[in-house]
Design an enzyme around this catalytic site. Structure first.
Site: not given
Lengths: 733, 733
Positions: B84, B220, B666
């Site tokens: 992402h 991810d 992230s």
């Protein structure tokens, strides 16, 4: 369900952890001595031999109570069961200004106990005797329908003889699909009073939302007391009656359950299919469950569509809609569970192994025990071939039979008409010859059903439901069609619609007085009635009777042939030193295992014991999560006295075991290694909804009330110290 | 939230298990040597002193990548981050006939790597220097707005000097609310290429449904490679560019994480409020969160109501509606979490203890470290009193300020008009004096926003939203009202409605060409425009500017006074041998702790590691649970090679730690006790949504991709063996 999903479910089965050593089995009491070694290995500290006798401790404390199970907990007839089992008794005592379902109830003393509803019964088993020889002798040499009728008549005769004794209720139980028959003789206690019930918000905390769910936080228990006449015999309610002295009662444990503890449960599981043939598993998994979901979902869509344009119909069909949705959800869950457990393959492989053994090692009948009816391998295989043929025969019309069943049980007016016409037919016979369900003693129930119609019927919705079923019926291959139905409803959509519009428009069966008047009317007059719906029912009755005879013929043959399969299975198990329990049939069974959590899905573990913290977490202030203020206050005070779990240092509420249960086990007492009462069964987890067919030790769990929660509520929250003293577990301090 | 629920939440906090020994803290690297003992006790096997230097291993491998964090994993500029985080780079390379977001991508070799999106940057930190003295010297003796402006100007000057070096990106970070300032100098890599990405159905398996949830099963991750010019310097994309040689890279572990393992994470957490005053906690919990939920829910209701009668509006506002719902849900979750953790009481008690200490033991400034700016106890208390007064001042208009913020950021046309009027005002000034956000370099962004309007605007819905906000505004006490607003919209419902109808009916701002034409128009002409909406914006601009000046005045004072509170807190911690980390501010931080599951609610435990079984369980065949066929086939084959977990005997997917993270983390690398890469951070659990204010060790968890899952996918499912070799973890066999 698409092929890919089925394959994935099987893959998943392989990925998941190896089954724990949970023990499948709903054992007849007389099987338990055989299991002595396993019981001891599991942790049971009592004498397994003592469990064999239903009329001795501890099993003599276990009774049938209402629609569930109960257990005596004092020598004064005090018995404990589920709140939902005692529901009718509590409801009977509720008035708008004193709603005991809401408020709960605690009798201040014995005279303060409240009269129960007249239909609530407690049944105490006195005798449990094998009557196989007598029943089978009657059917000897017969086949098909004659075999069925002979078994039926022999059972009825045994019951009639037994019930000639006053205050007794008797029945004949068919074990192992016609292999064995047992006569059960029970004392029928008719004066059962309400002693204690928690508020509904505790007794059914979480209600429908938490139903089948874990973790649970429900106080699903109530205390009742059985009374008898001054002569000590069963009697109707009378103020002068005295507490019943039960043959035995359970000791309440002062400790609670913890992970890994031995646990044992006795109760009346309703029905299981574990020993059905592999082909029956395949049909259930490949067709039956999905077909039921499909049909139910179609009816759901009809009711919702009709409800959207008719608010009154929406109200009237709310209950039927909820029930259909629940049914569809359960069938889906059962299918998902059976696929996840790869039950079809596992059952098929086990059966193939048994058949291979039968063809070679298992051929000789020398392996039969003395006195056991068993055939040699060749005869057994022949019988099994016969069973398979009968099952195939039944399968040939399975789609039609599903639709006919739904047409009967999902309609109000059509069902009423069929029922009235059948009753008219049966009333022309002597009572013992009348069909089960249409005898004199059944007429009250039929009347009650006819009265229910008003609250649940809207002409538009019922027509739409029948039209949907007929649409599906017309799509069937011609071999499944029935001439009488084609004649009655036509063979195209327009005719069906016009026919129904005419019949539902003209019939007076929607009128309660008219409907009830037909109950006692001259049979011939009912049959000849010019009411459009009654005339329709008369027209299709010959077809329904013909199908019924065909079914009985098949069931008779199955009763005759299936015992060979069961006998082979039993011998096959025995050679592997494994006993075999009969599939559940609402008779007393015992199951043993352990307190155990489980993993519902990857990454998640369910603990086996819940605490009051969960009540607070779930509390929303709105039903069904509206914990009463006194409960919340008591939790906040943290005063859990002697009922707190010593390791968790808080109050426990519910717990899980891997015990083998099914519907009917509600209220079953859960015992610890010393045979003391530690819990009350009240539900299963969602993951085990497929357990009526297949016991998967990874998922099959039973949900129980921790007796310490009951004790704490009665000690600190809604006190009833005299009852705790009576149960031998006095309040703290 | 009713009072009862608040009390229950506190009761629940007491019922739940005692906090585990998880370590709160987002440490600056230079603090880590101080934590040597704690790090070793937690299980770290490396040299804590080596962690102090951002430009030495292992932290020199950690970089800012796009909007998140990344880490070099080879000496050839290969870096790993979240799918992402790399989304824009993947999207940039996707075409209808070759959708890499769907299909994923694996470069066959280095020349096969794909050019990244031009705006994607990788920032490698070269220097991290304390500039506190220079910044504060500029503000010395000033107060309020002047203090604010001096700090602002000093920071801008430092950045300008630093960025005079070619290929560098610089910033000044404010630590501890104005107590310390650091200059961060980074190499800005502009040619970043796509090397490997799994299919979207793996990279975002579960997507919005699983977002914030555990257990997770998402791959991810993505691999990128940074390139530089042939001279080794940062350069725009050029086919001749060469792989960047990073100052360091991480070793990929051959083992995986298991319950209880030491874990450490480095990244760029965005913002936390842990060291805010108790009064700020109280306001957030007692007012802010519920007020936001209430206002957002009102806007949600408006959009849904308007959408129900205008399908086109429903489509246009779908994204805003989803965002509002997400916001409302998050605010609710944060409130529930803070109540469950009893954060208000805990923060108040800790602060009271510190203040009591300050009044007595903490009075002397002798306890300050040499060179540290700290005041004596009395002066500190005076500063704190000042902070409290400023917070009270801000609170006096909090209801109005919330509404004004929503009126700005939840409208399209009104926001566009305000933005154009502000830009017109700022364009009259020399660029360095223009307001942040309205400088020359911001004009592209403003243009992009103005172009977005078309897709997200419906006149009826925006009017209804503004009317709802004005209705709430009119209900405020007079002291919160603004004369310019009352003049513009009137003081009653009818006038407001008529005014908005007139303005939205007349304005041409809904026309894109007209709107964009105002961007480059003469400032004076914009200000004097007769467009109804631009005229409205001109009319209320003086009020907005006045409020902005008031806010800056307050912020300047807070910057001046709050450091005394932070200094006292630091000293108080030090006396207790506890270091204090600065609240997160998007600078590099390190957190350490352990692999750990948790209990989300009574009776449920979450395991810390998930497996591929969960992918199969969740697979529905529909987005977001549409696992690609090659993945399902590989799982079914069960060929997990060297990446299988030895204890679980299957392939793991994601894992949980109790590391201290927040938004911005992230892609952060997760390291084991030896400093080897074992995971990639990509999310948090729902229960920790309140952690930006309060770290509750029972619930705060971070969600990571297990590097073994990455290795397995690249080994067996979508192979890229040359990359595994480059990372030093060759494919099995």
């Amino acid at each position: 369900m698409p092929v890919l999903r089925r394959r994935l479910a099987a893959v998943l089965g392989l990925l998941l952890s190896v089954p724990a050593a949970a023990d499948e089995g709903m054992w007849m009491a007389n099987q338990l001595p055989e299991l002595a070694a396993q019981l001891r290995a599991a942790g049971f500290e009592g004498d397994p031999a003592a469990l064999a006798d239903l009329t001795a401790a501890p099993l003599n404390a276990v009774v049938k109570a209402g629609g569930g199970t109960g257990a005596f907990v004092s020598d004064q007839g005090l018995l404990v069961t589920n709140h939902h089992v005692a529901y009718g008794v509590i409801q009977y005592n509720s008035k708008p200004d004193r709603n005991l379902l809401e408020q709960g109830f605690a009798a201040a003393d014995q005279p303060g106990e409240l009269r129960g509803s007249p239909d609530f019964r407690v049944l105490v088993t006195e005798r449990f005797d094998r009557v196989t020889d007598r029943v089978l002798a009657a059917a000897s040499g017969k086949k098909g329908l004659a075999y069925f009728d002979a078994i039926d008549a022999a059972g009825k005769a045994i019951v009639a003889e037994c019930e000639a004794q006053k205050g007794r209720r008797c029945s004949v139980a068919n074990m192992d699909y016609g292999a064995e028959f047992y006569r059960i003789q029970q004392v029928e206690l008719r004066d059962v009073r309400l002693v204690y019930a928690p508020p509904g918000a505790i007794g059914k905390y979480g209600d429908e939302i938490d139903n089948f769910m874990w973790p649970r936080h429900s106080g699903d228990f109530a205390l009742l007391r059985a009374y008898v006449g001054t002569d000590g015999k069963p009697a109707d309610y009378d103020a002068a009656n005295r507490p019943y002295r039960p043959p035995g009662h359970l000791a309440v444990s002062r400790d609670g359950p913890k992970d890994g503890d031995f646990a044992m449960l006795a109760g009346y599981p309703g029905i299981t299919y574990r020993h059905r043939l592999a082909s029956e598993f395949a049909e259930r998994i490949d067709w039956g469950l999905a077909a039921n979901v499909d049909a139910l979902d179609a009816l759901i869509a009809v009711i919702e569509r009709e409800g959207a344009r008719d608010k009154d119909a929406a109200v009237k069909y709310a209950s039927q809609l909820a029930s259909l949705k629940n049914g569809s959800k359960r069938f889906s869950g059962e299918l998902a569970g059976l696929l996840r457990s790869d039950a079809k393959r596992q059952r098929a492989e086990a059966e193939q192994a048994m058949l291979a053994w039968l063809r070679h090692d298992g051929r000789s009948d020398a392996r039969c025990r003395k006195g056991e009816r068993c055939l040699d391998g060749a005869a057994t295989l022949e019988h099994i071939t016969g069973v398979e043929a009968l099952l195939r025969q039944a399968s040939a019309t399975r789609e039609r039979d599903l639709l006919l069943t739904l047409m009967q049980n999902q309609t109000q007016l059509l069902r009423a008409a069929n029922s009235l016409q059948r009753l008219a037919l049966e009333r022309g016979k002597p009572d013992p010859k009348r069909e089960t369900g249409y005898q004199q003693r059944d007429e009250n129930l039929i009347e009650a059903q006819l009265k229910q119609v008003q609250r649940r019927y809207a002409a538009g919705t019922e027509q739409a439901l029948v039209l949907e079923l007929l649409r599906r019926y017309r799509a069937l291959p011609p071999a499944q069609r029935i001439p009488e139905f084609d004649a009655a409803f036509g063979t195209d959509a327009d005719t069906a619609q016009a026919t129904l519009a005419r019949i539902y428009g003209a019939t007076r069966l929607g009128d309660e007085a008219f409907r009830l008047s037909k109950l006692g009317a001259e049979p011939a007059a009912v049959r000849a009635s010019d009411d459009a719906m009654l005339a329709l029912a008369a027209k299709i009755q010959p077809a329904l009777l013909r199908l019924e005879q065909e079914r009985k013929q098949r069931e008779g043959e199955l009763l005759r042939l299936r015992p060979a399969y069961m006998a082979a299975l039993k011998r096959w198990y025995r050679e592997r030193d494994k006993p075999l329990f009969p599939d559940a049939n609402a008779t007393l069974r015992v199951s043993y295992g352990h307190v155990a959590g489980f993993s519902p899905r990857d990454g998640v573990d369910y603990r086996p014991v819940t605490t009051v913290a969960g009540i607070v977490e779930k509390h929303t202030g709105k039903d069904p999560f509206d914990a009463p203020a006194p409960l919340l206050a008591a939790i906040a005070r943290g005063d859990f006295g002697t009922t707190a779990d010593p390791a968790l240092n808080t109050q426990t509420v519910n717990f899980l075991t891997d015990l083998d249960t099914t519907g009917g086990n509600s209220g079953s007492p859960v015992l610890n290694a010393r045979g003391e009462l530690v819990g009350l069964n009240f539900d299963s987890n969602w993951e085990s909804v497929s357990a009526s067919w297949w016991f998967d030790p990874r998922y099959k769990r039973a949900v129980h009330v921790d007796l310490r929660y009951l004790r704490w509520l009665m000690d600190k929250v809604y006190p009833a110290h005299w009852l705790l003293a009576e149960m031998g577990v006095p309040a703290s301090r």
